[in-house]
Design a protein around this motif. Structure first.
Motif, PDB file in Angstrom:
ATOM      1  N   ARG A   1      38.283  39.965  39.047  1.00 22.47           N
ATOM      2  CA  ARG A   1      39.500  39.787  39.869  1.00 22.47           C
ATOM      3  C   ARG A   1      39.211  41.113  40.994  1.00 22.47           C
ATOM      4  O   ARG A   1      39.609  40.689  42.239  1.00 22.47           O
ATOM      5  CB  ARG A   1      40.677  40.091  38.923  1.00 22.47           C
ATOM      6  N   GLU A   2      38.721  42.082  40.606  1.00 20.63           N
ATOM      7  CA  GLU A   2      38.868  43.350  41.616  1.00 20.63           C
ATOM      8  C   GLU A   2      37.733  42.913  42.666  1.00 20.63           C
ATOM      9  O   GLU A   2      37.914  43.237  43.882  1.00 20.63           O
ATOM     10  CB  GLU A   2      38.291  44.615  40.827  1.00 20.63           C
ATOM     11  N   GLY A   3      36.604  42.227  42.079  1.00 21.05           N
ATOM     12  CA  GLY A   3      35.501  42.131  42.991  1.00 21.05           C
ATOM     13  C   GLY A   3      36.125  40.788  44.174  1.00 21.05           C
ATOM     14  O   GLY A   3      35.606  41.104  45.206  1.00 21.05           O
ATOM     15  N   ARG A   4      36.617  39.932  43.744  1.00 17.85           N
ATOM     16  CA  ARG A   4      36.904  38.633  44.445  1.00 17.85           C
ATOM     17  C   ARG A   4      38.047  39.370  45.719  1.00 17.85           C
ATOM     18  O   ARG A   4      38.090  39.247  46.672  1.00 17.85           O
ATOM     19  CB  ARG A   4      37.970  37.765  43.591  1.00 17.85           C
ATOM     20  N   LYS A   5      38.986  40.158  44.929  1.00 15.87           N
ATOM     21  CA  LYS A   5      40.012  40.895  45.932  1.00 15.87           C
ATOM     22  C   LYS A   5      39.235  41.587  47.096  1.00 15.87           C
ATOM     23  O   LYS A   5      39.458  41.576  48.350  1.00 15.87           O
ATOM     24  CB  LYS A   5      40.885  41.591  45.203  1.00 15.87           C
ATOM     25  N   ALA A   6      38.196  42.328  46.662  1.00 21.75           N
ATOM     26  CA  ALA A   6      37.517  43.110  47.695  1.00 21.75           C
ATOM     27  C   ALA A   6      36.808  42.280  48.644  1.00 21.75           C
ATOM     28  O   ALA A   6      36.759  42.637  49.815  1.00 21.75           O
ATOM     29  CB  ALA A   6      36.279  44.239  46.962  1.00 21.75           C
ATOM     30  N   LEU A   7      36.179  41.383  48.164  1.00 21.74           N
ATOM     31  CA  LEU A   7      35.307  40.379  49.044  1.00 21.74           C
ATOM     32  C   LEU A   7      36.152  39.589  50.158  1.00 21.74           C
ATOM     33  O   LEU A   7      35.514  38.916  50.904  1.00 21.74           O
ATOM     34  CB  LEU A   7      34.608  39.527  48.181  1.00 21.74           C
ATOM     35  N   LEU A   8      37.541  39.512  49.759  1.00 22.27           N
ATOM     36  CA  LEU A   8      38.382  38.858  50.704  1.00 22.27           C
ATOM     37  C   LEU A   8      38.184  39.567  52.185  1.00 22.27           C
ATOM     38  O   LEU A   8      38.728  38.775  53.190  1.00 22.27           O
ATOM     39  CB  LEU A   8      39.766  38.913  50.101  1.00 22.27           C
ATOM     40  N   ALA A   9      37.925  40.676  52.075  1.00 24.85           N
ATOM     41  CA  ALA A   9      37.456  41.300  53.607  1.00 24.85           C
ATOM     42  C   ALA A   9      36.439  40.614  54.217  1.00 24.85           C
ATOM     43  O   ALA A   9      36.661  40.629  55.447  1.00 24.85           O
ATOM     44  CB  ALA A   9      37.319  42.790  53.440  1.00 24.85           C
ATOM     45  N   LEU A  10      35.530  40.004  53.678  1.00 24.16           N
ATOM     46  CA  LEU A  10      34.566  39.284  54.182  1.00 24.16           C
ATOM     47  C   LEU A  10      34.359  37.595  53.947  1.00 24.16           C
ATOM     48  O   LEU A  10      33.938  37.103  54.831  1.00 24.16           O
ATOM     49  CB  LEU A  10      33.182  39.814  53.573  1.00 24.16           C
ATOM     50  N   TYR A  11      34.807  37.169  53.020  1.00 25.85           N
ATOM     51  CA  TYR A  11      34.898  35.783  52.927  1.00 25.85           C
ATOM     52  C   TYR A  11      36.198  35.041  52.769  1.00 25.85           C
ATOM     53  O   TYR A  11      37.148  35.750  52.245  1.00 25.85           O
ATOM     54  CB  TYR A  11      34.158  35.406  51.335  1.00 25.85           C
TER      55      TYR A  11
ATOM     56  N   ALA B   1      39.191  32.921  50.405  1.00 28.02           N
ATOM     57  CA  ALA B   1      39.212  33.116  49.052  1.00 28.02           C
ATOM     58  C   ALA B   1      38.352  32.050  48.033  1.00 28.02           C
ATOM     59  O   ALA B   1      37.828  32.727  47.243  1.00 28.02           O
ATOM     60  CB  ALA B   1      40.637  32.646  48.786  1.00 28.02           C
ATOM     61  N   PRO B   2      38.220  31.000  48.269  1.00 29.29           N
ATOM     62  CA  PRO B   2      37.496  30.034  47.543  1.00 29.29           C
ATOM     63  C   PRO B   2      36.055  30.756  47.441  1.00 29.29           C
ATOM     64  O   PRO B   2      35.333  30.712  46.616  1.00 29.29           O
ATOM     65  CB  PRO B   2      37.381  28.641  48.215  1.00 29.29           C
ATOM     66  N   GLU B   3      35.417  31.190  48.476  1.00 28.94           N
ATOM     67  CA  GLU B   3      33.931  31.423  48.538  1.00 28.94           C
ATOM     68  C   GLU B   3      33.915  32.935  47.592  1.00 28.94           C
ATOM     69  O   GLU B   3      32.775  33.180  47.341  1.00 28.94           O
ATOM     70  CB  GLU B   3      33.586  31.620  50.061  1.00 28.94           C
ATOM     71  N   ALA B   4      34.757  33.683  47.981  1.00 24.33           N
ATOM     72  CA  ALA B   4      34.831  34.939  47.314  1.00 24.33           C
ATOM     73  C   ALA B   4      34.662  34.717  45.944  1.00 24.33           C
ATOM     74  O   ALA B   4      34.176  35.420  45.204  1.00 24.33           O
ATOM     75  CB  ALA B   4      36.047  35.981  47.685  1.00 24.33           C
ATOM     76  N   GLY B   5      35.685  33.806  45.348  1.00 28.40           N
ATOM     77  CA  GLY B   5      35.688  33.456  43.839  1.00 28.40           C
ATOM     78  C   GLY B   5      34.419  33.142  43.515  1.00 28.40           C
ATOM     79  O   GLY B   5      33.772  33.256  42.297  1.00 28.40           O
ATOM     80  N   ASN B   6      33.862  32.017  44.285  1.00 21.96           N
ATOM     81  CA  ASN B   6      32.713  31.363  43.881  1.00 21.96           C
ATOM     82  C   ASN B   6      31.651  32.544  43.841  1.00 21.96           C
ATOM     83  O   ASN B   6      30.518  32.304  43.158  1.00 21.96           O
ATOM     84  CB  ASN B   6      32.310  30.540  44.912  1.00 21.96           C
ATOM     85  N   LEU B   7      31.556  33.468  44.741  1.00 25.68           N
ATOM     86  CA  LEU B   7      30.487  34.525  44.709  1.00 25.68           C
ATOM     87  C   LEU B   7      30.495  35.249  43.278  1.00 25.68           C
ATOM     88  O   LEU B   7      29.579  35.558  42.666  1.00 25.68           O
ATOM     89  CB  LEU B   7      30.491  35.468  45.905  1.00 25.68           C
ATOM     90  N   MET B   8      31.677  35.622  42.936  1.00 27.41           N
ATOM     91  CA  MET B   8      31.825  36.416  41.885  1.00 27.41           C
ATOM     92  C   MET B   8      31.320  35.668  40.505  1.00 27.41           C
ATOM     93  O   MET B   8      30.840  36.325  39.692  1.00 27.41           O
ATOM     94  CB  MET B   8      33.230  36.855  41.721  1.00 27.41           C
ATOM     95  N   THR B   9      31.985  34.360  40.599  1.00 22.60           N
ATOM     96  CA  THR B   9      31.243  33.466  39.494  1.00 22.60           C
ATOM     97  C   THR B   9      29.854  33.405  39.325  1.00 22.60           C
ATOM     98  O   THR B   9      29.333  33.431  38.473  1.00 22.60           O
ATOM     99  CB  THR B   9      31.878  32.007  39.735  1.00 22.60           C
ATOM    100  N   ARG B  10      29.255  33.135  40.431  1.00 25.93           N
ATOM    101  CA  ARG B  10      27.618  32.902  40.661  1.00 25.93           C
ATOM    102  C   ARG B  10      26.855  34.340  40.118  1.00 25.93           C
ATOM    103  O   ARG B  10      26.064  34.268  39.592  1.00 25.93           O
ATOM    104  CB  ARG B  10      27.364  32.318  41.870  1.00 25.93           C
ATOM    105  N   LEU B  11      27.706  35.485  40.630  1.00 26.70           N
ATOM    106  CA  LEU B  11      27.039  36.636  40.354  1.00 26.70           C
ATOM    107  C   LEU B  11      27.208  37.100  38.660  1.00 26.70           C
ATOM    108  O   LEU B  11      26.052  37.299  38.236  1.00 26.70           O
ATOM    109  CB  LEU B  11      27.798  37.906  41.072  1.00 26.70           C
ATOM    110  N   PHE B  12      28.191  36.923  37.908  1.00 32.21           N
ATOM    111  CA  PHE B  12      28.274  37.188  37.000  1.00 32.21           C
ATOM    112  C   PHE B  12      27.307  36.159  35.963  1.00 32.21           C
ATOM    113  O   PHE B  12      26.885  36.695  34.871  1.00 32.21           O
ATOM    114  CB  PHE B  12      29.597  37.473  36.240  1.00 32.21           C
TER     115      PHE B  12
END
Ligand SMILES: C[S@@+](CC[C@H](N)C(=O)[O-])C[C@H]1O[C@@H](n2cnc3c(N)ncnc32)[C@H](O)[C@@H]1O
Length: 284
Positions: free
Chosen positions: A8-18, A20-31
């Protein structure tokens, strides 16, 4: 730390660059890649904790993502045609549309026996050359790049499998590559115009190798002229060429192969309907 909190925290921070769907997808693929857990884990097991030994690595990964580094470079791997390829900033991250080039290439050599010779120009990570070899054992694939670093990466991909023959050469100045004549020539060369930089995302411009992407605005088709010249002498009569192209320059690129005397020159679309490939044949 709970996995769901980290996401949740990572996705929120990534919203500055991506978005919302892509930010969530990046966090999912990362973990999922780092912890070896299925993507649905936080939904099905919200109580999942990140093992303490993995926390620093995941935090470092997230910092790199927040600096705009592509996930594939962070993980050191990109999926292409269902296989994981090692990637570093020395090589272009393989793109999904290039998988269509591989599909066409496999169709073009369908039924060819062992010893069928293929040339991959501008091989980068080696994703095209390796996929052809792994899908069709027995092919003789020669793969060329000018970058020594890219070739080192390409050579190291699947150490336990018979490898393509990797060659360092400048496609623009070296008209002949050993290993031919070839039944098939494929290439995804640099084709992005300098002036198209303005429409590109920072994570591509800041991290992917410039020499893999750009061609001069004043001479955008230089690689296709070189490939056509090479194919005139190194493609067997009846042999096939398939190249990925800049969708903004389809007819002009096709014209190079028509003017060079190839037959059956076709402009082929990607999944979104844009001109992305040219297939041609050397007449008998
Ligand atoms: C668009 S990338 C393609 C990489 C890979 N084939 C793929 O599809 O992902 C183009 C590649 O061309 C290489 N390249 C650039 N200029 C070159 C030249 N003059 N001769 C040979 N290779 C070159 C770059 O190093 C880069 O690896």
């Amino acid at each position: 730390m709970l996995l769901s909190d980290f996401i949740r925290e990572g996705r929120k921070a990534l919203l500055a660059l991506y978005p919302a769907p892509e930010a969530g997808n990046l966090m999912t693929r990362l973990f999922s890649a780092r912890l070896g857990l299925p993507p649905h884990t936080p939904l099905v097991h919200p109580e999942t904790e990140i093992p303490p030994a993995s926390l620093d690595l995941l935090q470092d990964d997230l910092d790199r993502l927040l600096h705009g580094e592509p996930l594939q470079y962070v993980l050191g791997a990109a999926t292409f045609c269902g296989r994981d390829f090692k990637v570093s900033p020395a090589v272009l991250i393989p793109r999904p549309e290039t998988e269509l080039l591989v599909e066409r290439a496999l169709a073009a050599i369908d039924g060819a026996g062992p010893g069928c010779r293929v040339l991959d120009l501008c091989t980068g990570s080696g994703c095209i050359a390796w996929t052809l070899m792994l899908e069709r054992p027995g092919l003789c694939v020669t793969a060329v790049d000018l970058s020594g670093e890219a070739l080192a990466e390409a050579r190291s991909q699947f150490p336990d499998r018979p490898a393509p023959h990797f060659v360092r050469a400048d496609v623009l100045t070296q008209p002949r590559i050993d290993g031919g004549p070839f039944h098939l020539i494929v290439s995804n060369p640099p084709y992005v115009l300098e002036r198209q930089k303005a429409q590109m995302r920072r994570n591509v411009l800041d991290y992917e190798p410039e020499m893999a992407l750009f061609v001069p605005d004043g001479n955008p088709l230089l690689f296709y002229r070189a490939i056509a010249g090479m194919a005139l002498t190194q493609l067997l009569p009846g042999g096939t060429g398939i190249v990925e192209i800049n969708d903004a320059l389809g007819p002009d690129t096709a014209d190079i192969f028509i003017q060079a005397g190839f037959s059956d020159v076709s402009l082929l679309p990607d999944l979104s309907g844009r001109d992305r490939f040219i297939q041609f044949q050397r007449p008998f």
